[in-house]
Design an enzyme around this catalytic site. Structure first.
Site, PDB file in Angstrom:
ATOM      1  CB  CYS A 145      -0.923  -0.019   1.219  1.00 30.59           C
ATOM      2  SG  CYS A 145      -1.963   1.445   1.324  1.00 30.59           S
ATOM      3  CB  CYS A 148      -0.763   2.620   4.024  1.00 29.29           C
ATOM      4  SG  CYS A 148      -2.182   1.881   3.239  1.00 29.29           S
ATOM      5  CG  ASP A 149       3.067   1.255   4.390  1.00 25.00           C
ATOM      6  OD1 ASP A 149       2.530   1.731   5.400  1.00 25.00           O
ATOM      7  OD2 ASP A 149       2.952   0.071   4.042  1.00 25.00           O
TER       8      ASP A 149
END
Ligand code: NAP
Length: 314
Positions: A145, A148-149
């Site tokens: 992701c 997200c990261d």
């Protein structure tokens, strides 16, 4: 069920529709079901919106000419489902008994929900490469992701593995943070739509490793390097990198459901009206065997599934 529990048909926790999965398919089914005055429960294991909430931007959903962030789109879907009376609960699927006239869904923490109908909209999970180091370094440099990261890799060098729409979109997203993205693909051309390909090819911080496969992820505490191999070549080489984002396709999340027909990969086979081979059980969205897996087709599936559930109940 204990001897003192009322029979399922009289229970408060018996819904007209139980929907498994709160992504675009599931929440659209909830909107349509609620709007038809049916009692609807949605069971979602992550955030309402599902995978779409971890997508940076949605730019191909009709009506949003300037695009919309995945998280905002997810929030709007959730709000609309709640507005029409759906209950949305967080929980994983433990077991499903969908064969009888009352469908029972249990969570691993001991809750049970009952439905007169069931709509399965559980989507897909990321496919793994199955190479050494992949599981061990997951969350330690290996991610599925970028939204997200990605920020964790500011000014660093990362690899993106895959050649589809997800790999292309997320590689472009990562260029906001990182110094360099190396896109590793097993063929000499991308599968992604031409629009994304052009943006990627023109980007000064994206490099391509064509006809290349990953053999191993290496690192002690965190990812340090990736061992790759040219297709058709016996020799391996190393790429130093702080992160690796894997987008090598998806696998359907359907193992919990028995008794319905699936294809060889586990996608649920439905009619045009989203009926599975079990009466009262419908499937919608990416979990179905279908031609085009997009938010817009997931939403359409959800609407049809809810209207078919209504017809079934009538
Ligand atoms: P995908 O389209 O199935 O692409 C997977 C990519 O990974 C392909 O390039 C494939 O290579 C490669 N691959 C598969 N197995 C591999 C392996 N073992 N080793 C190395 N590479 C491997 O998956 P996706 O990109 O996740 O997209 C899934 C679906 O969502 C698609 O229908 C896509 O159109 C849709 N989607 C749409 C959007 C959008 O519209 N904005 C965004 C994201 C996803 P080959 O090309 O050689 O097969």
């Amino acid at each position: 069920m204990s001897g003192t529990s009322p029979p399922p048909q009289n229970r408060d926790d018996l819904y007209d529709i139980v929907i498994l999965g709160g992504g675009p398919a599931g929440l659209t089914a909830a909107i349509y079901g609620g709007r038809a005055n049916l009692s609807v429960l949605v069971l979602e294991h992550m955030l309402a919106g599902g995978e779409i909430s971890s997508t940076d931007r949605l730019d191909n959903y009709p009506g949003f000419a300037d695009g919309i962030t995945g998280i905002e789109f997810a929030e709007r879907l959730e709000k609309q489902a709640l507005h029409f009376g759906a209950s949305i609960v967080t929980g994983s699927i433990g077991s499903v008994d969908a064969a009888g006239s009352t469908k029972k869904v249990s969570t691993p923490d001991g809750r049970s929900y009952y439905g007169r109908t069931l709509i399965v909209a559980t989507g897909t999970n990321p496919r793994l490469l199955g190479v050494p180091g992949e599981e061990r370094l997951r969350g330690k440099g290996i991610s599925f992701c970028a939204t997200c990261d990605g920020f964790l890799f500011r000014n660093k060098k990362v690899a993106v593995i895959g050649g589809g729409d997800s790999a292309a979109e997320e590689a472009l997203y990562l260029t906001r943070f990182v110094d360099k993205v190396i896109l590793i693909h097993r063929r000499d051309r991308l599968r992604a739509v031409p629009y994304l390909q052009e943006k990627l090819m023109d980007h000064p911080r994206v490099e391509f490793l064509w006809n290349t496969v990953v053999k191993e992820f290496v690192g002690e505490q965190a990812l340090e390097k990736i061992i790759v191999q040219k297709v058709g070549d016996d020799f391996t080489s190393e790429i130093e990198g702080d992160g690796a984002f894997l987008y090598v396709g998806r696998v359907p999340n359907s193992a919990f459901l028995e008794g319905v027909e699936k294809d060889g990969q586990g996608y649920i086979i439905t009619s045009e009206e989203m009926e599975t081979t079990l009466p009262g059980v419908f499937a919608a969205g990416d979990i179905r065997r279908k031609f085009l897996r997009q938010v817009v087709t997931a939403a359409a599936d959800g609407a049809i599934a809810a209207m078919m559930a209504l017809r079934y109940l009538d």
